[in-house]
Design a protein around this motif. Structure first.
Motif, PDB file in Angstrom:
ATOM      1  N   LYS A  37       0.873  -1.193  -0.081  1.00 50.41           N
ATOM      2  CA  LYS A  37       0.013   0.138   0.031  1.00 50.41           C
ATOM      3  C   LYS A  37       0.870   1.126  -0.042  1.00 50.41           C
ATOM      4  N   SER A  39       1.346   5.492  -0.432  1.00 51.90           N
ATOM      5  CA  SER A  39       0.880   6.664  -0.547  1.00 51.90           C
ATOM      6  C   SER A  39       1.727   8.000  -0.441  1.00 51.90           C
ATOM      7  N   SER A  47      -2.302   7.314  -3.959  1.00 53.26           N
ATOM      8  CA  SER A  47      -2.608   6.191  -3.144  1.00 53.26           C
ATOM      9  C   SER A  47      -2.946   5.071  -4.106  1.00 53.26           C
ATOM     10  N   GLU A  49      -2.588   0.274  -4.050  1.00 58.95           N
ATOM     11  CA  GLU A  49      -2.269  -1.038  -3.689  1.00 58.95           C
ATOM     12  C   GLU A  49      -1.655  -1.605  -4.734  1.00 58.95           C
ATOM     13  N   TYR A  60       3.810   2.413 -11.216  1.00 60.86           N
ATOM     14  CA  TYR A  60       3.290   3.530 -10.155  1.00 60.86           C
ATOM     15  C   TYR A  60       2.889   4.690 -11.233  1.00 60.86           C
ATOM     16  N   ALA A 100       1.163  -4.807   2.914  1.00 56.54           N
ATOM     17  CA  ALA A 100      -0.023  -5.439   3.297  1.00 56.54           C
ATOM     18  C   ALA A 100       0.001  -6.974   3.414  1.00 56.54           C
TER      19      ALA A 100
END
Length: 265
Positions: A37, A39, A47, A49, A60, A100
């Motif tokens: 995750k 941010s 943001s 995941e 990204y 995560a």
């Protein structure tokens, strides 16, 4: 005033706890299969995941593909921040990564432990740490731990004597465990005793155990038993059974069979 002070203390405590969690996560080495995750402070549109690909990359927003496999969480944060800044998208961005799901850095703990299974290595771990994750060595577990790991495409086997760590304090034997390692706890060695003893059965063979101690473990002699003429049946390296006349202070070996004869008088 008091409510404000309580809220301030609670906020400060929460920040300290989160900082500690993040510090532990910053040591985590990222790899294929990990779910992250990501941010950026005051940039909600960034943001994301994402799962790390088999090649160790993520995609990204704005900067495209980023190679983060083999990087620590902190290093990956710095890399993404640097690429955002070099691309002219943000000035001094603060990137935060939370793992995560940690799939790449796992260790398999097998054999005589209370909770065998696969465990994530969310930070640097030693052999003792990993055994603790698996609930510790079970009652049937022995002192010797086998660690299998890949090194330069070759499987390397390392054997660790747990008593050197726990009883003798030789901490250098508390080796570091890496992702992909296999930790196997051997079953404790056994001996067998039968004949004229109170409790004929198989038992755990303690270190430097004598015939006399084996008799005690078996509950002692029965009313018809005698210490004279005790035999040990032992298999040699060629698989041949040897029958040895035993003395009370003789040391037993794994899988020895102790036979206690009946007294003639």
């Amino acid at each position: 005033m008091m409510n404000k002070m309580i809220r301030w203390l609670f906020t400060a405590l929460l920040v300290m706890v989160m900082a500690g969690v993040h510090a532990a996560e910053s040591d985590t080495v990222l790899g294929p299969g990990d779910v992250l995750k990501i941010s950026v402070f005051e940039q909600p549109d960034l943001s994301l995941e994402v799962r790390v690909s088999e090649s160790g990359t993520i995609t990204y927003p704005l900067i495209g593909e980023v190679q983060i496999g083999g990087e620590s969480t902190a290093a990956a944060e710095r890399k993404i921040a640097s690429m955002l800044e070099r691309g002219g998208y943000l000035k001094n961005p603060h990137v935060n990564i939370i793992v995560a799901q940690l799939q790449s850095q796992q260790v398999s703990v097998l054999g005589q432990v209370n909770r065998p299974g696969r465990y994530p290595l969310d930070s640097a771990r030693t052999l003792a740490d990993v055994l603790a994750l698996a609930g510790g060595v079970a009652l049937d577990g022995g002192d010797f731990i086998t660690v299998l790991r890949n090194k330069d495409d070759t499987v390397v086997r390392e054997e660790v004597d747990l008593t050197q760590i726990m009883h003798k304090g030789i901490l250098e034997r508390n080796i570091k465990i890496n992702g992909g390692d296999i930790v196997y706890v051997e079953r404790s060695p056994r001996f067998y005793i039968y004949g004229e003893v109170q409790r004929p059965s198989q038992y755990k063979l303690e270190r430097n155990m004598t015939v006399l101690q084996a008799l005690s473990t078996g509950g002692g002699l029965s009313l018809r038993g005698t210490e004279r003429g005790i035999k040990i049946k032992r298999q040699d390296d060629n698989g041949v059974i040897q029958i040895i006349d035993a003395r009370p202070d003789d040391l037993l070996k794994p899988n020895d069979v102790v036979y206690v004869k009946e007294s003639l008088f």
